[in-house]
Structures are given as structure tokens and as C-alpha cells.
Design a protein around this motif. Structure first.
Motif, mmCIF file in Angstrom:
data_model
loop_
_atom_site.group_PDB
_atom_site.id
_atom_site.type_symbol
_atom_site.label_atom_id
_atom_site.label_comp_id
_atom_site.label_asym_id
_atom_site.label_seq_id
_atom_site.Cartn_x
_atom_site.Cartn_y
_atom_site.Cartn_z
ATOM 1 N N ASP A 142 0.861 -0.710 -0.243
ATOM 2 C CA ASP A 142 0.259 0.299 0.139
ATOM 3 C C ASP A 142 1.028 1.123 0.063
ATOM 4 O O ASP A 142 0.993 2.030 0.845
ATOM 5 N N GLU A 143 1.837 2.178 -1.219
ATOM 6 C CA GLU A 143 2.473 2.902 -1.306
ATOM 7 C C GLU A 143 2.257 3.889 -2.934
ATOM 8 O O GLU A 143 3.648 3.538 -3.606
ATOM 9 N N LEU A 144 1.026 3.533 -2.980
ATOM 10 C CA LEU A 144 0.912 4.503 -4.263
ATOM 11 C C LEU A 144 1.782 5.413 -4.404
ATOM 12 O O LEU A 144 1.541 6.584 -3.232
ATOM 13 N N SER B 254 3.272 1.427 -5.604
ATOM 14 C CA SER B 254 3.152 0.178 -5.774
ATOM 15 C C SER B 254 2.484 -0.402 -4.848
ATOM 16 O O SER B 254 1.919 0.276 -3.718
ATOM 17 N N ASN B 255 1.366 -1.008 -5.423
ATOM 18 C CA ASN B 255 -0.581 -1.403 -4.544
ATOM 19 C C ASN B 255 -0.474 -2.452 -4.787
ATOM 20 O O ASN B 255 -0.082 -3.385 -5.959
ATOM 21 N N ARG B 256 -1.276 -3.829 -3.963
ATOM 22 C CA ARG B 256 -1.339 -4.949 -4.285
ATOM 23 C C ARG B 256 -2.465 -5.196 -5.447
ATOM 24 O O ARG B 256 -2.730 -6.029 -6.310
ATOM 25 N N ASP B 257 -2.920 -4.662 -5.304
ATOM 26 C CA ASP B 257 -3.580 -4.078 -6.826
ATOM 27 C C ASP B 257 -3.283 -4.149 -8.343
ATOM 28 O O ASP B 257 -3.622 -4.269 -8.851
ATOM 29 N N GLY C 121 0.572 0.305 -9.068
ATOM 30 C CA GLY C 121 1.923 1.022 -8.902
ATOM 31 C C GLY C 121 1.952 1.351 -10.488
ATOM 32 O O GLY C 121 2.767 -0.053 -11.333
ATOM 33 N N TRP D 42 4.234 -9.502 -0.794
ATOM 34 C CA TRP D 42 3.655 -8.193 -0.909
ATOM 35 C C TRP D 42 4.000 -8.206 1.027
ATOM 36 O O TRP D 42 4.187 -8.597 1.800
#
Length: 291
Positions: A49-51, A54-57, A60, A81
Motif C-alpha cells: 500500500d504505497e501508491l 506499488s499497491n496490492r492491486d 503502481g 507483498w
């Protein structure tokens, strides 16, 4: 000579080579099944969770570049992750062999082996398009007229604000962006979208940040724009303060075979990577790789 960093993978004042006090560093990132054949996969250390990075979806821009890299290498991208801040990824993921590559490290990061740079990005000023302040570099007189300046502590922006005598004036506002949490005891990321929105709504007259942090949010607004800060800045004692940083893929120091494969794939995938960066709105700059 002090080593400066672009800041994402470093804690408060690490860009000034001060020690980071680690707390709560034990993490349990997702791992692949031991029985699964990993030879055709590229295990990517990735923040959950670091838009915008990067993001789990996988939304990013670094997720997208990693997928292109893996495909070019003839492998499947497997994201491992990590729920803690990115500053802990090298130590708690890569070095623990839970994954094999980290995207977007500063070229020459001494903790790892880094690939050839796949892009170079600058620090930028963020302003409203209708702003009456003319701010092009750190010598711009209008900086002193800004009511509030947003910036991240421990970055080149802090160094330059200290030099021109504006750091104390904007110190409290800077800490308000982290809700006054003490970064010496707890790492708190200033959400880049919040920093941009502070300029959009007029709370801040200008903000300073690393372009990849904010480009997505600036691009999405018709009210603001980026100005690339020149890379010719020095401290009061004459030491250079870099504002442009080469970005690389990092691997463990003993993983020379993987590094060679990554370098080859990066060269082949260069047009696709550049298209991703263009779509993200990141202003790219040129220059000699930083040693």
C-alpha cells in the motif's frame, strides 16, 4: 562526503546519513509455497500500500515496470507483498531472501547491487498554474513570499530551505502534514496526494517533492503544474546537494547472475518502460549516472 538519497527507501534524515532507529521491524510478508517451482518466476519485493509506486492491486507504476521486466526475462512476475513502509524492504524482505528484486532503488545504493539506471528523475516544485509567485529554482526571490511550503523532512528540500533561511518558518507546517507524529520514533510517510492537494486547495503556496511521488496526482489536476528543479544546488559549505536521481533495480550483493539478466532485460524493455513513465507523468531528466 555525505551520501544523499531520493528518500523513498530511507527514513528521517537518512539522506543526511543520520542513523535510523528501527522499531517494529518484524514483518511477515507473504511467501510462495515451498513446493512451487520458482525457476520461471521473478520474485519482486513490493509494498502492499504505497501508491503511486506499488499497491496490492498492481496499480503502481513500479508494479507495471516489474511486470514488463519479468515478461522480458521470460519469467512470471510474482509479487511478495510487504505491509510495512518501503524503508524496511531491503533489510526485512530482500536480505531475508523472501524475494529477489527491489524496484526503484537509487543507483549505487550500498546495501545491494544495483542495475543500470532505467530512468532518472528530479525533485520538483509544485504550484498552482494561477500562482503569482515565480519560482524556478532555490534562488528565486519569490520563495520568501510563500505563505506555506510543503516538503518532506530529511530530503534535499530541507537542506536547501535551511540554507536560504526558510526552514524554521515552515517547520510547523511540514510536521502538520504528518499530524505532528515524531518521525524519530515512528516512521510516518507524508501521503504524496495530500501534499499535492494542499497546493490545489491553496493551503500551501508551493510544495517540493521527488517527481515520481507526485506526478500521478499533478497530472490528474488541471490546476497545478510541476517545475523541475535544476541539479546545480550546493549547501552553505559548497557541498553539492543532488536533486536528480538515477533509479535502478536492486538485487542481493551475491546475486550477480540475476543482476546480469536484469540489465539485459532492462535494455530490451526500454521503450515499454519509458511509455509507462510517460503515462505516469514523470518528467525525466538526463545526466551522468551517480556513483
Amino acid at each position: 562526503m555525505k551520501r544523499y538519497a531520493s528518500s523513498r527507501f530511507f527514513g528521517f534524515k537518512s539522506a543526511l546519513c543520520a542513523p535510523l532507529l528501527a522499531v517494529g521491524v518484524l514483518a511477515v510478508p507473504a511467501m510462495a509455497d515451498d513446493g512451487e517451482n520458482q525457476s520461471n518466476k521473478l520474485r519482486i519485493c513490493a509494498a502492499a500500500d504505497e501508491l503511486p509506486y506499488s499497491n496490492r492491486d498492481r496499480s503502481g507504476f513500479e508494479n507495471k515496470i516489474a511486470e514488463v521486466l519479468a515478461e522480458t526475462m521470460g519469467r512470471e512476475a510474482q509479487f511478495v507483498w510487504f505491509s510495512k513502509p518501503a524503508i524496511y524492504i531491503v533489510r526485512d524482505q530482500l536480505e531475508m531472501k523472501m524475494c529477489d528484486v527491489v524496484m526503484g532503488l537509487d543507483t549505487g545504493d550500498e546495501r545491494v547491487l544495483t542495475s543500470k539506471p532505467y530512468y532518472r528523475a528530479p525533485y520538483v516544485f509544485i504550484q498552482r498554474k494561477d500562482s503569482k509567485l515565480d519560482i524556478k529554482d532555490w534562488n528565486s526571490p519569490d520563495l520568501a513570499k510563500a505563505g506555506k511550503i510543503g516538503f518532506t523532512p530529511g530530503t534535499p528540500a530541507q537542506v536547501m530551505l535551511e540554507k536560504i533561511g526558510l526552514f524554521r518558518e515552515h517547520f510547523n507546517y511540514m510536521h502538520s502534514l504528518t499530524n505532528f507524529q515524531d518521525r524519530r520514533n515512528r516512521f510516518t510517510r507524508i501521503p504524496p496526494q495530500r501534499m499535492v492537494n494542499e497546493v490545489v486547495n491553496g493551503t500551501a503556496d508551493v510544495a517540493v517533492n521527488f517527481a515520481p511521488d507526485v506526478a500521478r496526482y499533478v497530472k490528474a489536476s488541471e490546476q497545478i503544474e510541476l517545475t523541475v528543479i535544476p541539479d546545480d544546488n550546493v549547501r552553505s559549505d559548497g557541498e553539492k546537494v543532488p536533486h536528480h536521481f538515477d533509479q535502478s533495480v536492486g538485487v542481493r550483493k551475491d546475486d550477480t547472475e540475476l543482476l546480469a539478466a536484469v540489465n539485459l532485460a532492462l535494455e530490451k524493455a526500454k521503450p515499454q518502460i519509458e511509455e509507462i513513465l510517460k503515462d505516469e507523468g514523470i518528467p525525466l531528466v538526463t545526466g551522468l549516472p551517480r556513483s
